[in-house]
Structure formats: C-alpha cells, structure tokens
Design a protein around this motif. Sequence first.
Motif, PDB file in Angstrom:
ATOM      1  N   ARG A  42      -9.165  27.723 -60.770  1.00 25.28           N
ATOM      2  CA  ARG A  42     -10.491  27.098 -60.613  1.00 25.28           C
ATOM      3  C   ARG A  42     -10.368  25.686 -60.045  1.00 25.28           C
ATOM      4  O   ARG A  42     -11.169  25.265 -59.200  1.00 25.28           O
ATOM      5  CB  ARG A  42     -11.231  27.071 -61.955  1.00 25.28           C
ATOM      6  N   ARG A  43      -9.348  24.964 -60.511  1.00 22.99           N
ATOM      7  CA  ARG A  43      -9.192  23.585 -60.025  1.00 22.99           C
ATOM      8  C   ARG A  43      -8.799  23.580 -58.552  1.00 22.99           C
ATOM      9  O   ARG A  43      -9.282  22.741 -57.777  1.00 22.99           O
ATOM     10  CB  ARG A  43      -8.143  22.843 -60.854  1.00 22.99           C
ATOM     11  N   TYR A  62     -24.385  22.847 -57.717  1.00 22.22           N
ATOM     12  CA  TYR A  62     -23.051  23.140 -58.242  1.00 22.22           C
ATOM     13  C   TYR A  62     -22.697  24.590 -57.943  1.00 22.22           C
ATOM     14  O   TYR A  62     -23.563  25.418 -57.639  1.00 22.22           O
ATOM     15  CB  TYR A  62     -22.980  22.883 -59.747  1.00 22.22           C
ATOM     16  N   SER A  92     -15.727  10.977 -60.136  1.00 19.90           N
ATOM     17  CA  SER A  92     -15.048  12.208 -60.524  1.00 19.90           C
ATOM     18  C   SER A  92     -13.553  12.116 -60.247  1.00 19.90           C
ATOM     19  O   SER A  92     -13.119  11.457 -59.286  1.00 19.90           O
ATOM     20  CB  SER A  92     -15.643  13.383 -59.748  1.00 19.90           C
ATOM     21  N   GLU A 144     -14.446  18.485 -65.697  1.00 18.69           N
ATOM     22  CA  GLU A 144     -13.362  18.317 -64.719  1.00 18.69           C
ATOM     23  C   GLU A 144     -12.057  18.907 -65.240  1.00 18.69           C
ATOM     24  O   GLU A 144     -11.218  19.375 -64.446  1.00 18.69           O
ATOM     25  CB  GLU A 144     -13.193  16.836 -64.396  1.00 18.69           C
ATOM     26  N   THR A 192     -11.830  24.131 -56.574  1.00 22.40           N
ATOM     27  CA  THR A 192     -12.627  22.904 -56.591  1.00 22.40           C
ATOM     28  C   THR A 192     -12.073  21.886 -55.600  1.00 22.40           C
ATOM     29  O   THR A 192     -12.824  21.285 -54.817  1.00 22.40           O
ATOM     30  CB  THR A 192     -12.643  22.301 -58.012  1.00 22.40           C
ATOM     31  N   LEU A 246     -11.901  14.691 -59.418  1.00 23.47           N
ATOM     32  CA  LEU A 246     -11.615  15.800 -58.518  1.00 23.47           C
ATOM     33  C   LEU A 246     -12.193  15.512 -57.137  1.00 23.47           C
ATOM     34  O   LEU A 246     -13.395  15.637 -56.918  1.00 23.47           O
ATOM     35  CB  LEU A 246     -12.202  17.101 -59.067  1.00 23.47           C
ATOM     36  N   TRP A 286     -17.613  24.540 -63.613  1.00 32.44           N
ATOM     37  CA  TRP A 286     -18.498  24.206 -62.504  1.00 32.44           C
ATOM     38  C   TRP A 286     -17.735  23.413 -61.456  1.00 32.44           C
ATOM     39  O   TRP A 286     -16.780  22.700 -61.779  1.00 32.44           O
ATOM     40  CB  TRP A 286     -19.633  23.296 -62.964  1.00 32.44           C
ATOM     41  N   ILE A 287     -18.210  23.495 -60.227  1.00 38.18           N
ATOM     42  CA  ILE A 287     -17.871  22.519 -59.191  1.00 38.18           C
ATOM     43  C   ILE A 287     -19.163  21.755 -58.910  1.00 38.18           C
ATOM     44  O   ILE A 287     -20.134  22.331 -58.416  1.00 38.18           O
ATOM     45  CB  ILE A 287     -17.365  23.179 -57.902  1.00 38.18           C
ATOM     46  N   ASN A 305     -13.144  23.011 -65.473  1.00 34.86           N
ATOM     47  CA  ASN A 305     -13.697  23.528 -64.204  1.00 34.86           C
ATOM     48  C   ASN A 305     -14.567  24.781 -64.337  1.00 34.86           C
ATOM     49  O   ASN A 305     -14.419  25.731 -63.561  1.00 34.86           O
ATOM     50  CB  ASN A 305     -12.577  23.813 -63.203  1.00 34.86           C
TER      51      ASN A 305
END
Length: 593
Positions: free
Chosen positions: A358-359, A337, A399, A548, A362, A401, A553-554, A551
């Motif tokens: 952040r999104r 990640y 997911s 998700e 991602t 994303l 984390w990715i 965000n």
Amino acid sequence: MEAKKLRIAILTLLISSGCMVQAKAAAQPNKILHVAIEAPDDGFDMVKTYNFYSGKIAEVIFEPLLKYDYLARPVQLVPNTVQTLPRIEQNGKVYTFKIKPGIYFSPDPAFKGQRRELKAQDYIYSIQRILDPKNRSTTYSFIDGKIVGGNQANALAKKTGKFNYDAPIAGLKALDPYTLQITLTRPDYNFQYILAYVTFGATAREVVEYYGDRIAQHPVGTGPYQLSKYVPRSKIELTANPYYRGFVWNFKSTGSAWDNRLVQEMSGKQMPQIGKVEVSIIEEEQSRWLAFKTGQLDFDKLTSNAVPQALDGQKLKPELVKQGIQHYPNKDPEITYTMFNMKDPTVGGFGLDKIALRRAITLSFNQDEAIKQLYKGQAVRSEMLVPDGVQGFNPNYRSSLAYNPVLANKLLDRFGYKKGADGYRTLPNGKALTLKFMTENSSSSVVQSELWKKNLDAIGIRVDFQVSNFADNLKAATQCKYMLWGGAWIADYPEGENFAQLLYGPNSAQGNLSCYQSKSYDALYQQMLALPPQQRLSYYEKLSRQIEADNPWIIHSSRIRNWLLHSQVQGFKAHPMMNTNWQYLDIQPVKNK
C-alpha cells in the motif's frame, strides 16, 4: 362591505401567523431552475446512505432543527424549524429546542388527506432510525456514545433483532409537543453542528411505515421542495412544497462585492421564488459543459476539461463575460482520496508485506501531475486528514509520504514483490499481482485511470479498471467488496471529527468504506472525542500520522469549484456546509439579444 372586511381580516391573520400563503404566492410555477448532478443518487433515505448526490436533493426536502446563515463566513448556525438557538445547560450536556408551531409536512397519501404538523417527536423518531442497527446508518458515528441511553437502545435491538421505537430513551425527550430535549453523556458544544446535518431532518413515522422498503423513493419532509417526479439515474423533478411556510431573503453582506450585489438583488423577496427544479443526471463532463454553454443548465460547476476554454488563469475569459456569465470560485472544505479495502486479501491486512504494498502504491502517485492533468490546476494538495476551512486543520502539517517511485520500487523489492519477464510484479508467494480499481464512466475517470496506469507501470504493478457507476460502486464499497476506489468527502459540519470518523473501526462498512480497523487509530479517536473541539488539534495530527503508517487511504487534494452562472440566476453563493441553495435563488426572464 362586511364580506370585504372579513376577507381582509382573514388575509391579515394568515400573514401574521406565518402560514404557507406567503410561500404559495412567492413560488412561481413559471420559474424553473435547470441544474445537473454528475452521478446518480441512490434514493433519498439519508439514514441509509451518504451518497452526496442523494444528499443534494434531500437538503431541500428535509429540515433539521438548525441551519446555516446563507452568507455568513465563518459559517454560523441559525434557527431553522425552532424559535431560537437551543438552550444549552450543564456545560454542554443538555440541549433544549422550542419548535415553531404551524410547520407542516408536504402533502402525502400517508397522511390520509390531513395536514400533518411537525412535532418534537418527529426529531426523536429520526434519531431513533439512526440508532436502529437494522438501518446500518452511515450517520450512526455522529451520535455513537453521545446520547444518554442511545447506545443501550442500539445494543438491545442487536440482541432482540428489533428496535423498539415506542420505548423511551433517557436522552431523547419531548417535554411537550413542541419542546425537544436531548441529554448527552458528556459535554459537547459541537453537538449542535451535528444536528444541522440533513440526516437529522424531521421524518414522520407514518410515512416510513406507509412506504416500508420503498421509503428511499418517497421522501416527505417540511422543506421548501417536494419530489414530484423521479426517474432513477436519469432525471429528478422537484416542485415547491405548498405547505412550506416560506421566509424573507434578508441576509447580511460580509462586505464582499459579491455579497453586496446579492443583498441588492434579493433583499425583501419572499422565498422560495422558484416553483420547479429540474435536475438532470449528466455523468459525462463534455455533455455537461455543452448543456451549460447552450443554456440548458442555469448554472453548473466548471468541468475540468473545460477549464482551458473558460478561464484565463483564474479569471473568466472576456468572451464569456460579454455573454453575462458570472464566475464564483470556491475551495471546498473537502479531501479527495483513494481507498484500499482493508479486508481484501491482496491489498488489505496489517502484515509488513501488505503495508509495504500500500505504501509503495501511495509513493508511486504523482499528486502534482494529477492536479495539473485531472483538475487543470484547480485543486490544492491535501497534507492531512482535515481540510482547510474545518476546525482541526493545521496549515503547517506536512505528510511524510511524498511522490517517490524510486523508494516505492525498493520497498516492493525488499518485501518480495518480484518482477517477471514482462516487467510486472508478482505477489511474494509467486502468484500474479493485479490491482482491481473501481471507477466510473466519465472523461475525468478516464484521465484518472491513465494517470494511475502510468504511475503503477513505473513500479511494475499491473492494474485492471472496473468501470461501473457511482451508486453501484458505493454499494460495493459499503459491503467491503472491492479492492481500490477513489472517494471524496466534503464537510457535513465544520469540525475534524466529521473526517476522522470515516476510518473509525466500529464504522466499518457503515461510513468507514476502507473497512479499516486499527486499535491504534481507534484509541486516538476515542481520546480525541473526550476533548472539546478546540483541544483536538494534536489528535488530528496523530490520526493523520497513523493513516500514513497503515495506508488505508491515499490522501490527495481539495478541489477548487468554479461555479458558472447564466445572467438570469440571482442570489447564488456557494456555501461550505450546504450543498444545495435552490431555495435562496431567483430566476429572471432572459432578455432577447
């Protein structure tokens, strides 16, 4: 004649008592295993670090109460320093362990020339060190709120500034020198898996007090090996612990051809066979691959850039097979990640513009291309927080994303991240936007950086890669002093809680390296903990959805580890939970060709 009878009687007594004589006879100094790790450790006090490479060394020095059967799949707990598996009472609230007498710590000046026997109190002391807030243990989350009196002892130490190691804790009792009883605040049949983790290995109090701040460089345990030479960030040498009790290699095959061969090669051998393990720290992939090819390493994970040279599809190339090289592919129970520092003023926070940034980042990252370029196809995309092979994984989860640079650009436009004349975006306040990405000095890191730059260029975000080493980057992340960094987590025990705790708010800067503090996530996590493991699946899905939404984390992928072994190595099998298997191996003399 009488003297001969006496010698025979003494020898019989030593063998029947399980003394270390067997291990002394088995571990042969001329059997030297040469291996490598791909990043530096940061010492071997596992209470204060969760550096994966530190853990690899610590696993053969320290001994938890329980361990895993070497061959069994699914994984199966077996006694380690205890006579049997624990007696579990009160529906999973009370665990009682009977420690085997006659187990000794490896020799050390802290013991003043005396042999030091393992006692129940040593395990209590190890848990106390985790509870001590001064140590800021990354493993604290494993027992947070679980042991009767544990959190109260932690809170009192925070208030007074000092943990009282002599004060009793109701949930930790040595009923006698060899009987340990742990009482939990609520039923938890999963707790025994936690106790198999290396940080819960026995530690002698006098050793910690003897070395003080230098304890990370002086690990002393009851395990099969002891640290004999340590050159930080260069070389580690381990030798067989002369006080180790030894064991007989006697594991049952799962029925696979690989297991059947191992059983045939190894059954009945006194272990450990290998007298010395020399560990080189080789960060550069090409150097590590060359070291393996030229026989300087006995086995290693196949590096990504060497996959085309070694594999034909998923099989080892014929020329390597002819050399006697063995191939063991294994998908790790892990996730990789990218972490955002949620305290960073540029990418952190919960404002809509920050979440949008952040999104967008991602959405910009092409996971499929990364698997192809970075891992040469030797990985699978991860959809959720919990990986395959760990309880809580849902193979049908998907997911929300997916790779979508068009949507990423629209998000940035919508929330005021405008493009300048040079094509790069600014912050909504008009100031320059540059991502600062921590990375390491290796060929794989270079490929990863190139992928990130390509993907971020496509959405108009400038990025600066700050090259350091793993240990220093980990230190910065632990202090929440970074912007972005790539990470990975491999299961310490086979339950999803092990992954969910990595983003739990109270663990911020203490395992939670994103420094993520979300009331929604924390509430779900606490509700999940109140349930038995088999009823937690829906919560792992909800926690994944919360990730998700925010965000921090990715989530990227789970890697397939292709282990390559030279013909002299016997007994090798990668394990989902154990990261080190040196005590299960043997080395045969290399035949002249």
